[in-house]
Design a protein around this motif. Structure first.
Motif, mmCIF file in Angstrom:
data_model
loop_
_atom_site.group_PDB
_atom_site.id
_atom_site.type_symbol
_atom_site.label_atom_id
_atom_site.label_comp_id
_atom_site.label_asym_id
_atom_site.label_seq_id
_atom_site.Cartn_x
_atom_site.Cartn_y
_atom_site.Cartn_z
ATOM 1 N N LEU A 287 0.851 -1.179 0.000
ATOM 2 C CA LEU A 287 0.000 0.000 0.000
ATOM 3 C C LEU A 287 0.892 1.237 0.000
ATOM 4 C CD1 LEU A 287 -3.370 0.530 1.630
ATOM 5 C CD2 LEU A 287 -1.680 2.335 1.899
ATOM 6 N N GLY A 288 0.757 2.051 -1.042
ATOM 7 C CA GLY A 288 1.566 3.251 -1.147
ATOM 8 C C GLY A 288 1.175 4.287 -0.118
ATOM 9 N N GLY A 289 2.159 5.030 0.362
ATOM 10 C CA GLY A 289 1.879 6.094 1.312
ATOM 11 C C GLY A 289 1.883 5.603 2.737
ATOM 12 N N SER A 290 0.932 6.112 3.520
ATOM 13 C CA SER A 290 0.863 5.821 4.950
ATOM 14 C C SER A 290 -0.177 4.742 5.204
ATOM 15 C CB SER A 290 0.501 7.108 5.711
ATOM 16 O OG SER A 290 0.469 6.895 7.088
ATOM 17 N N GLY A 291 0.282 3.510 5.525
ATOM 18 C CA GLY A 291 -0.652 2.377 5.576
ATOM 19 C C GLY A 291 -0.721 1.658 6.898
ATOM 20 N N GLY A 292 -0.365 2.333 7.991
ATOM 21 C CA GLY A 292 -0.382 1.667 9.288
ATOM 22 C C GLY A 292 -1.736 1.116 9.682
ATOM 23 N N ARG A 293 -2.794 1.777 9.267
ATOM 24 C CA ARG A 293 -4.125 1.316 9.679
ATOM 25 C C ARG A 293 -4.601 0.100 8.876
ATOM 26 N NH1 ARG A 293 -8.885 2.654 7.173
ATOM 27 N NH2 ARG A 293 -8.819 3.986 5.329
ATOM 28 N N TYR A 294 -3.763 -0.382 7.950
ATOM 29 C CA TYR A 294 -4.164 -1.525 7.130
ATOM 30 C C TYR A 294 -3.562 -2.842 7.605
ATOM 31 C CZ TYR A 294 -6.367 1.741 4.012
ATOM 32 O OH TYR A 294 -7.202 2.707 3.499
ATOM 33 N N VAL A 295 -3.011 -2.852 8.821
ATOM 34 C CA VAL A 295 -2.479 -4.097 9.383
ATOM 35 C C VAL A 295 -3.577 -5.151 9.479
ATOM 36 C CG1 VAL A 295 -1.623 -5.148 11.511
ATOM 37 C CG2 VAL A 295 -0.484 -3.127 10.578
ATOM 38 N N LYS A 296 -4.733 -4.759 9.990
ATOM 39 C CA LYS A 296 -5.835 -5.725 10.123
ATOM 40 C C LYS A 296 -6.302 -6.226 8.756
ATOM 41 C CE LYS A 296 -7.580 -4.128 14.595
ATOM 42 N NZ LYS A 296 -8.729 -3.537 15.333
ATOM 43 N N HIS A 297 -6.309 -5.351 7.763
ATOM 44 C CA HIS A 297 -6.710 -5.771 6.421
ATOM 45 C C HIS A 297 -5.734 -6.816 5.874
ATOM 46 C CE1 HIS A 297 -8.680 -1.853 6.904
ATOM 47 N NE2 HIS A 297 -9.523 -2.217 5.956
ATOM 48 N N ALA A 298 -4.441 -6.576 6.110
ATOM 49 C CA ALA A 298 -3.427 -7.517 5.626
ATOM 50 C C ALA A 298 -3.557 -8.867 6.323
ATOM 51 C CB ALA A 298 -2.030 -6.930 5.834
ATOM 52 N N LEU A 299 -3.808 -8.836 7.621
ATOM 53 C CA LEU A 299 -4.010 -10.083 8.372
ATOM 54 C C LEU A 299 -5.240 -10.824 7.868
ATOM 55 C CD1 LEU A 299 -3.174 -8.819 11.963
ATOM 56 C CD2 LEU A 299 -1.937 -10.626 10.739
ATOM 57 N N LEU A 306 3.222 -6.970 5.083
ATOM 58 C CA LEU A 306 2.631 -5.729 4.594
ATOM 59 C C LEU A 306 3.768 -4.756 4.297
ATOM 60 C CD1 LEU A 306 0.365 -3.666 4.042
ATOM 61 C CD2 LEU A 306 0.334 -3.161 6.501
ATOM 62 N N ILE A 307 3.805 -4.256 3.071
ATOM 63 C CA ILE A 307 4.796 -3.267 2.668
ATOM 64 C C ILE A 307 4.098 -1.920 2.561
ATOM 65 C CG2 ILE A 307 6.466 -2.568 0.902
ATOM 66 C CD1 ILE A 307 6.593 -5.526 0.046
ATOM 67 N N THR A 308 4.441 -0.991 3.430
ATOM 68 C CA THR A 308 3.818 0.333 3.421
ATOM 69 C C THR A 308 4.674 1.297 4.211
ATOM 70 O OG1 THR A 308 1.715 1.520 3.725
ATOM 71 C CG2 THR A 308 2.384 0.003 5.485
ATOM 72 N N GLY A 309 4.323 2.577 4.183
ATOM 73 C CA GLY A 309 5.123 3.601 4.839
ATOM 74 C C GLY A 309 4.506 4.103 6.133
ATOM 75 N N ASP A 310 5.328 4.841 6.882
ATOM 76 C CA ASP A 310 4.875 5.584 8.069
ATOM 77 C C ASP A 310 4.331 4.682 9.177
ATOM 78 O OD1 ASP A 310 5.543 7.806 6.593
ATOM 79 O OD2 ASP A 310 3.489 8.314 6.054
ATOM 80 N N ILE A 311 4.937 3.526 9.388
ATOM 81 C CA ILE A 311 4.507 2.632 10.462
ATOM 82 C C ILE A 311 4.953 3.206 11.808
ATOM 83 C CG2 ILE A 311 4.777 0.334 11.473
ATOM 84 C CD1 ILE A 311 3.158 0.299 8.934
ATOM 85 N N ASP A 312 4.017 3.319 12.759
ATOM 86 C CA ASP A 312 4.377 3.831 14.080
ATOM 87 C C ASP A 312 4.738 2.665 15.026
ATOM 88 O OD1 ASP A 312 1.976 3.209 16.051
ATOM 89 O OD2 ASP A 312 1.081 3.838 14.153
ATOM 90 N N TYR A 313 5.319 3.008 16.129
ATOM 91 C CA TYR A 313 5.873 2.044 17.084
ATOM 92 C C TYR A 313 4.834 1.020 17.557
ATOM 93 C CZ TYR A 313 8.231 0.472 21.407
ATOM 94 O OH TYR A 313 8.802 -0.267 22.401
#
Length: 371
Positions: A287-299, A306-313
């Motif tokens: 997912l291009g850009g900021s995709g931290g909220r897509y962890v559940k979608h990937a699971l 999941l390859i995406t940007g702006d993952i927080d701690y």
């Protein structure tokens, strides 16, 4: 001959229709006018001072970018601020700025498809489904000798695809009848005389997003002054469209090898990694850009990574606990669109014999440095 601004944007919106964008996304023309001939187009990820200077240098009077230059309502336009100076420069040099953001992320052949293709993913599906492109059936009646030109025009416009099959159609022979009235200019027959013509009923399907384009293409090559055709809405699921992509690598590979592939494919010097480097992975979400909220979608999709940007701690911790590997190459990997969009638009303009040039921005807008 140079292309007009609206025509360039029409071609762009054939790739990334505006209705694909998520609600309230800041897309479309954000600055300037399209009521002009376009000398050169500059394709960019972001628009900053350096990109504006680049556009001036190459003689571009249209920038097509991914990230908005006006994201929040303006309370003032002062030219002694950073943003104000940028807007002033663009306006003074008659450079229009058009934004294609989440509509380009969702689009078939858009940012997420480019990212997936770059690392060789197969069997792609959206990570988050947002739209279903409804299917339509086009039926048109054609003189026998004009069947192939009409059929090929429909196929070229995007009709006739069913799953992994293209150029799908059906035709049956019959006899058409008509009487040209006063004021008509019939291709076959004469005014006031009832005609009977050997015709073919040609039918094919087309996604709703390409319906107008297909009908225009068909009408352009059809010989009749008045074309008899029907369009039916089908009660069948069309292609699902959405954000992100999930697919499979041709063969499983170790996570650290995938990291090296990602760095090469996306032209980044380093990535952040969550997961066992030696773990074998095959099903990958991007997912291009900021995709931290897509962890559940990937699971939910059963992805290994999941390859995406702006993952927080804390998102990284949650993914690790759930057994999902993460590769964060940064938000700026969306720069992959510069080459892909430029190639698309350049090809379309060349088909139209247009002298308008298309250039990829060479400015690096990555704010982070790796030290």
């Amino acid at each position: 001959m140079l292309a007009k601004g609206p025509h360039v944007i029409q071609l762009m919106e054939e790739l990334a229709p505006k209705h694909y964008a998520v609600p309230d996304d800041k897309i479309g023309l954000q600055l300037g006018t399209l009521s002009k001939e376009i000398k050169n187009v500059l394709i960019a990820l972001d628009v900053n001072d350096e990109v504006a200077d680049e556009a001036i240098r190459i003689g571009a009077n249209l920038i097509i970018a991914h990230h908005a230059i006006i994201f929040r309502p303006l309370s003032h336009l002062q030219t002694d601020t950073v943003a104000g100076r940028l807007y002033e420069k663009l306006i003074k040099h008659d450079i229009a700025v058009y934004i294609a953001h989440t509509n380009l992320d969702v689009a078939v052949g858009g940012v997420n498809d480019m990212m997936a293709d770059a690392i060789g993913l197969r069997g792609l599906a959206p990570l988050e489904r947002l739209h279903t492109d409804k299917l339509k059936k086009i039926v048109v009646f054609v003189p026998e000798e004009h069947l192939e030109p009409v059929r090929q025009a429909l196929f070229k416009a995007g009709a006739g695809s069913i799953g992994a099959y293209s150029h799908c159609s059906f035709h049956t022979a019959g006899v058409g009848s008509f009487l040209p009235e006063a004021g008509s200019a019939p291709f076959i027959g004469t005014q006031g005389k009832l005609e009977h013509v050997n015709e073919v009923r040609l039918e094919t399907i087309v996604p709703q997003s390409l319906e107008k384009k297909a009908i225009q293409a068909m009408l352009k090559v059809h010989p009749y002054e008045e074309v008899a055709y029907d369009v039916y809405t089908l009660d069948l699921p069309g292609r699902s469209l959405g954000l992100g992509r999930v697919g499979k690598l041709p063969e499983p590979m170790a996570l650290d090898a995938l990291c090296e592939l990602v760095k090469a494919a996306y032209n980044v010097p380093a990535v952040r990694l969550v997961g066992d480097k030696q773990r074998l992975v095959q099903k990958i979400a991007v997912l291009g850009g900021s995709g931290g909220r897509y962890v559940k979608h990937a699971l939910f999709a059963g992805a290994d990574v999941l390859i995406t940007g702006d993952i927080d701690y804390h998102t990284a911790q949650d993914a690790e606990a759930a057994g999902l590997c993460l590769i964060d190459p940064g938000h700026n990997v969306e720069k992959i669109l510069k080459h892909g969009v430029a190639e698309y638009l350049r090809g379309k303009l060349q088909e139209k014999k247009s002298a308008t040039g298309v250039f990829e921005s060479e400015v690096n807008t990555e704010p982070f440095q790796f030290v």
